[in-house]
Design an enzyme around this catalytic site. Sequence first.
Site, short mmCIF file in Angstrom:
data_model
loop_
_atom_site.label_atom_id
_atom_site.label_comp_id
_atom_site.label_asym_id
_atom_site.label_seq_id
_atom_site.Cartn_x
_atom_site.Cartn_y
_atom_site.Cartn_z
N CYS A 90 47.07 22.42 43.09
CA CYS A 90 47.71 22.19 41.80
C CYS A 90 48.10 20.71 41.67
O CYS A 90 47.24 19.86 41.60
CB CYS A 90 48.90 23.13 41.62
SG CYS A 90 49.43 23.33 39.90
N HIS A 123 46.73 28.61 43.75
CA HIS A 123 47.75 28.49 44.79
C HIS A 123 47.54 29.49 45.92
O HIS A 123 48.06 30.61 45.86
CB HIS A 123 49.14 28.72 44.19
CG HIS A 123 49.64 27.62 43.33
ND1 HIS A 123 50.43 26.60 43.78
CD2 HIS A 123 49.46 27.38 42.01
CE1 HIS A 123 50.73 25.77 42.79
NE2 HIS A 123 50.14 26.23 41.70
N GLU A 177 48.93 29.41 48.79
CA GLU A 177 50.20 29.61 49.51
C GLU A 177 51.06 30.70 48.89
O GLU A 177 52.01 31.17 49.51
CB GLU A 177 50.99 28.29 49.58
CG GLU A 177 51.61 27.82 48.28
CD GLU A 177 50.65 27.07 47.37
OE1 GLU A 177 51.12 26.48 46.39
OE2 GLU A 177 49.43 27.08 47.63
#
Length: 227
Positions: free
Chosen positions: A88, A197, A199
């Site tokens: 991002c 994302h 994570e």
Amino acid sequence: MSAARVGVVTFPGTLDDQDAARAVHLVGAQAVPLWHADHDLKGVDAVFLPGGFSYGDYLRCGAISRFAPIMDELIPAAGAGLPVIGTCNGFQILCEAHLLPGALTRNASLHYICRDQRVRIEQTATAWTNAFDQGQEIVLPVKHGEGRYVASDETLAALEAGGHVVVRYVGGNPNGSINDIAGIRNEAGNVVGLMPHPEHAVEELVGAPGTDGLGFFTSILKNLVDA
């Protein structure tokens, strides 16, 4: 080998550094905090540039972070082969730092988007995707207002011909990125930029779409062990 040390960089406005650090920990590596004003990478084996709104995105996203002191260390280290991933806002920073070509611009809808998104792994020959299968489809969260990847026709042709598109949106393009590009790599494959994302998709309990993001973190461990 001892636990791999993955640096996680925090800029003013970074939001996802603790999520990234937890993901690193979950695969058995050590997350090493790196502050934007540091002049030392602390001997890490790899670096994660997390998402957020560095410096409030008051200029182009990532344009101010590109000049942070830590980047004076990171840019030459990446050029020398240090594995680096930016997600991002981290992807935006990598483009602004010219570690990756092209740029991230306002979503075609001009609206912020936040949803789970299906993507396809197009390249596994990188430090961050080698644990996946070529063509594997996974689901990752996206949350951004400036995620539309653009580049010149010449750059796009080179990316496609060289196999440097790493991840591509499938089942709908959330932001209007050219060629449905969700992530790219550099020539050497050690630097990867990704708009979704991973994570946020590493635990069944809180990783809303599942654990598909873990592969990016197990990939870097495999890369470091095999190196």
